[in-house]
Design a protein around this motif. Structure first.
Motif, PDB file in Angstrom:
ATOM      1  N   ALA A 126       0.793  -1.326  -0.098  1.00 50.90           N
ATOM      2  CA  ALA A 126      -0.015   0.044  -0.279  1.00 50.90           C
ATOM      3  C   ALA A 126       0.857   1.435  -0.105  1.00 50.90           C
ATOM      4  O   ALA A 126       0.610   2.392  -0.623  1.00 50.90           O
ATOM      5  CB  ALA A 126      -0.794   0.026   1.318  1.00 50.90           C
ATOM      6  N   VAL A 127       1.845   1.263   0.879  1.00 53.43           N
ATOM      7  CA  VAL A 127       2.969   2.355   0.713  1.00 53.43           C
ATOM      8  C   VAL A 127       3.344   2.510  -0.730  1.00 53.43           C
ATOM      9  O   VAL A 127       3.410   3.660  -1.071  1.00 53.43           O
ATOM     10  CB  VAL A 127       3.869   1.995   1.748  1.00 53.43           C
ATOM     11  N   VAL A 128       3.799   1.486  -1.394  1.00 56.01           N
ATOM     12  CA  VAL A 128       4.305   1.679  -2.807  1.00 56.01           C
ATOM     13  C   VAL A 128       3.332   2.376  -3.519  1.00 56.01           C
ATOM     14  O   VAL A 128       3.624   3.428  -4.619  1.00 56.01           O
ATOM     15  CB  VAL A 128       4.784   0.518  -3.114  1.00 56.01           C
ATOM     16  N   VAL A 129       2.050   1.839  -3.727  1.00 55.98           N
ATOM     17  CA  VAL A 129       0.983   2.310  -4.452  1.00 55.98           C
ATOM     18  C   VAL A 129       0.692   3.883  -4.133  1.00 55.98           C
ATOM     19  O   VAL A 129       0.449   4.729  -5.016  1.00 55.98           O
ATOM     20  CB  VAL A 129      -0.104   1.365  -4.364  1.00 55.98           C
ATOM     21  N   GLY A 130       0.651   3.859  -2.646  1.00 59.39           N
ATOM     22  CA  GLY A 130       0.366   5.427  -2.276  1.00 59.39           C
ATOM     23  C   GLY A 130       1.312   6.413  -2.572  1.00 59.39           C
ATOM     24  O   GLY A 130       1.104   7.461  -3.027  1.00 59.39           O
ATOM     25  N   LEU A 131       2.571   6.094  -2.753  1.00 61.10           N
ATOM     26  CA  LEU A 131       3.626   6.953  -3.243  1.00 61.10           C
ATOM     27  C   LEU A 131       3.518   7.104  -4.478  1.00 61.10           C
ATOM     28  O   LEU A 131       3.758   8.121  -4.925  1.00 61.10           O
ATOM     29  CB  LEU A 131       5.195   6.235  -2.848  1.00 61.10           C
ATOM     30  N   SER A 132       3.290   6.160  -5.344  1.00 58.87           N
ATOM     31  CA  SER A 132       2.998   6.557  -6.571  1.00 58.87           C
ATOM     32  C   SER A 132       1.986   7.734  -6.968  1.00 58.87           C
ATOM     33  O   SER A 132       2.018   8.526  -7.822  1.00 58.87           O
ATOM     34  CB  SER A 132       2.623   5.434  -7.591  1.00 58.87           C
ATOM     35  N   ALA A 133       0.803   7.524  -6.240  1.00 56.33           N
ATOM     36  CA  ALA A 133      -0.365   8.586  -6.197  1.00 56.33           C
ATOM     37  C   ALA A 133       0.293   9.862  -5.760  1.00 56.33           C
ATOM     38  O   ALA A 133      -0.075  11.134  -6.547  1.00 56.33           O
ATOM     39  CB  ALA A 133      -1.315   8.134  -5.559  1.00 56.33           C
ATOM     40  N   LEU A 134       1.285   9.868  -4.829  1.00 53.68           N
ATOM     41  CA  LEU A 134       1.512  11.305  -4.119  1.00 53.68           C
ATOM     42  C   LEU A 134       2.587  11.711  -5.273  1.00 53.68           C
ATOM     43  O   LEU A 134       2.858  12.836  -5.357  1.00 53.68           O
ATOM     44  CB  LEU A 134       2.103  11.004  -2.840  1.00 53.68           C
ATOM     45  N   GLY A 135       3.427  11.002  -5.706  1.00 56.21           N
ATOM     46  CA  GLY A 135       4.092  11.278  -6.973  1.00 56.21           C
ATOM     47  C   GLY A 135       3.702  12.121  -7.832  1.00 56.21           C
ATOM     48  O   GLY A 135       4.040  13.179  -8.632  1.00 56.21           O
ATOM     49  N   TRP A 136       2.564  11.476  -8.391  1.00 57.44           N
ATOM     50  CA  TRP A 136       1.631  11.979  -9.517  1.00 57.44           C
ATOM     51  C   TRP A 136       1.385  13.732  -9.191  1.00 57.44           C
ATOM     52  O   TRP A 136       1.602  14.578  -9.866  1.00 57.44           O
ATOM     53  CB  TRP A 136       0.634  11.252  -9.862  1.00 57.44           C
ATOM     54  N   VAL A 137       0.786  13.701  -8.014  1.00 55.28           N
ATOM     55  CA  VAL A 137       0.489  15.008  -7.336  1.00 55.28           C
ATOM     56  C   VAL A 137       1.744  15.981  -7.432  1.00 55.28           C
ATOM     57  O   VAL A 137       1.652  17.050  -7.861  1.00 55.28           O
ATOM     58  CB  VAL A 137      -0.048  14.762  -5.978  1.00 55.28           C
ATOM     59  N   ALA A 138       2.890  15.613  -6.901  1.00 52.72           N
ATOM     60  CA  ALA A 138       4.253  16.344  -6.907  1.00 52.72           C
ATOM     61  C   ALA A 138       4.516  16.828  -8.156  1.00 52.72           C
ATOM     62  O   ALA A 138       4.860  17.872  -8.516  1.00 52.72           O
ATOM     63  CB  ALA A 138       5.128  15.804  -6.018  1.00 52.72           C
ATOM     64  N   GLY A 139       4.419  15.707  -9.167  1.00 56.03           N
ATOM     65  CA  GLY A 139       5.050  16.014 -10.490  1.00 56.03           C
ATOM     66  C   GLY A 139       4.084  16.968 -11.345  1.00 56.03           C
ATOM     67  O   GLY A 139       4.805  17.998 -12.070  1.00 56.03           O
TER      68      GLY A 139
END
Length: 460
Positions: A312-325
């Motif tokens: 879940a952390v890996v998937v959550g980081l991908s979503a947060l990365g999208w927001v940051a990018g």
């Protein structure tokens, strides 16, 4: 001079305030549509236990029906947006989305729920287009890139909130409230847009507006996309590998024929050797890498023994990365143009695929996939909109949205099939499929990024 300036200042202030309200409503509408696309995976077990549909793989239509309908609704919404006042599309789509939510929440059979999900997908496609168009028109070309990056962030937020909200509502009140909670929020959106969004000045009402709907082009766009997506889901939809491959080929041929038709639904510059064509290819490639990563990487990590929380952390980081990018890209485009954001995003996607293939630092692989996709999709949308005449802003936006859907579906289904094909007795052989993703990122994202315009230019 001073007597004229005095009344203008309050008027400008009121226009800015109402514009902000309209944009806030567009963001909320987009969030509802995006979350509706991600929530089904969480509530699916409860839904099947209540209304049935779990036998024979029929439940796949709760997801596929939404996706295919969204593909059908997107180009139609773009065409309508360019010919009618923005409020017509935004309010109409939201009202129908509200009605679909009521039907889904009260559904007493699996068939009714599937029909509601199809209607959800159709109107979600329209809501996505109308949200981007409203923001693009309110902010204008000079501030469009930064504003559009805000909307791109919504997708990352929805990826995180959708499953969480769905699980919370299901646990507290039952799965039906996942859909019924949309009702008051949709009412808020409708009221805000009706009150705050000004009428579009000088919207098209001449010969082009009177021109009939391009039925042939629409059939090729939607039919080709639907066949392509169905083909990629061949196994889950029961048409087999051979049937799926045939559907993919026929779908691609139909999409290739769109180049010869009109240009009423897909701008011609997206098929020629133009920056828009490169942006279109990069959009597809970025979404392929992103959705392939967040779909298959968690499966591989679980096979290696990683806990559910770790996945879940890996998937959550991908979503947060999208927001940051997306957030960083908006300001960067205004100052540096499209190329730096696209190149940085492409390199992040390459690094993510390489890390996934080697099995190293999976949390960083997820984060980089999100950052790269957020940067690329925000930059390519700005480029496509900037290179389109104002009269075609709607169809340009809808075309970019449809490309994201196609890329997402291709990533999810294509990498899953490839991973299964290359897997052998070794649990790590399936990771070789991620090297294919690295090649996809290099060819479809990095190469177009390197040829993107150095400076930002808009078509007035």
């Amino acid at each position: 001079m001073s007597t004229d300036a005095a009344p203008q200042a309050p008027a400008a202030g009121r226009a800015a305030a109402t514009g902000r309200i309209a944009v806030a409503a567009a963001v909320l509408a987009l969030l509802l549509a995006a979350m509706d696309a991600t929530v089904m995976g969480t509530v699916l077990p409860s839904v099947l236990a209540d209304v049935g549909g779990g036998s024979g793989g029929g439940y796949a239509w709760l997801v596929s029906g939404f996706m295919l309908a969204q593909v059908a609704g997107t180009p139609l919404a773009g065409w309508v947006s360019d010919r009618l006042d923005d409020r017509v599309l935004a309010i109409g789509a939201t009202v129908v989305f509200l009605a679909a939510s009521v039907v889904a929440g009260l559904a007493d059979s699996f068939g009714v729920l599937v029909a509601a999900r199809v209607l959800h997908g159709l109107t979600a496609g329209a809501i996505v287009v109308s949200s981007y168009v409203i923001v693009g028109r309110v902010f204008g070309p000079e501030r469009r890139a930064k504003a559009q990056s805000m909307l791109s962030m919504v997708w990352g937020v929805a990826a995180v909130l959708g499953p969480v909200v769905g699980a919370s509502l299901t646990e507290a009140w039952g799965w039906r409230w996942v859909f019924l909670v949309n009702v008051p929020l949709c009412v808020l959106v409708v009221v805000a847009i009706a009150v705050a969004l000004p009428r579009r000045a000088g919207h098209e009402d001449g010969a082009a507006a009177r021109k009939g709907f391009p039925v042939g082009e629409y059939a090729l766009v939607t039919g080709g996309s639907a066949l392509f997506l169905c083909g990629l889901q061949g196994s889950s939809l029961g048409i087999g590998t051979a049937g799926g491959a045939a559907a993919v080929v026929v779908g691609l041929l139909a999409l290739a024929l769109v180049r010869r038709c009109g240009g009423s639904l897909v701008p011609r510059q997206m098929f020629a050797r133009t920056p828009s064509a490169g942006a279109a290819l990069a959009t597809v490639g970025a979404c392929v890498v992103m959705y392939a990563t967040v779909t298959v990487l968690p499966v591989r990590l679980a096979e290696r023994g990683m806990s559910t929380a770790g996945v879940a952390v890996v998937v959550g980081l991908s979503a947060l990365g999208w927001v940051a990018g997306s957030a960083v890209t908006g300001g960067l485009i205004a100052k540096r143009g499209y190329r730096p954001s696209m190149v940085a995003g492409a390199l992040a996607l390459l690094a993510s695929a390489a890390l996934s293939a080697t099995g190293e630092l999976p949390w960083l692989a997820g984060l980089l996939a999100g950052v790269g996709t957020g940067a690329v999709t925000a930059a390519t949308l700005a480029l496509i909109q900037d290179q389109s005449p104002p009269a075609q802003l709607g169809v340009a936006t809808s075309a970019a949205t449809m490309l994201r859907n196609i890329g997402s579906a291709a990533g999810v289904n294509g990498i899953a099939a490839l991973s299964a094909a290359v897997a052998t007795s070794s649990s790590h052989d399936g990771d070789r499929a991620f090297w294919v993703l690295a090649a996809v990122a290099a060819v479809t994202v990095l190469l177009p990024a390197l040829s993107a315009p150095k400076r930002r230019a808009t078509v007035a």
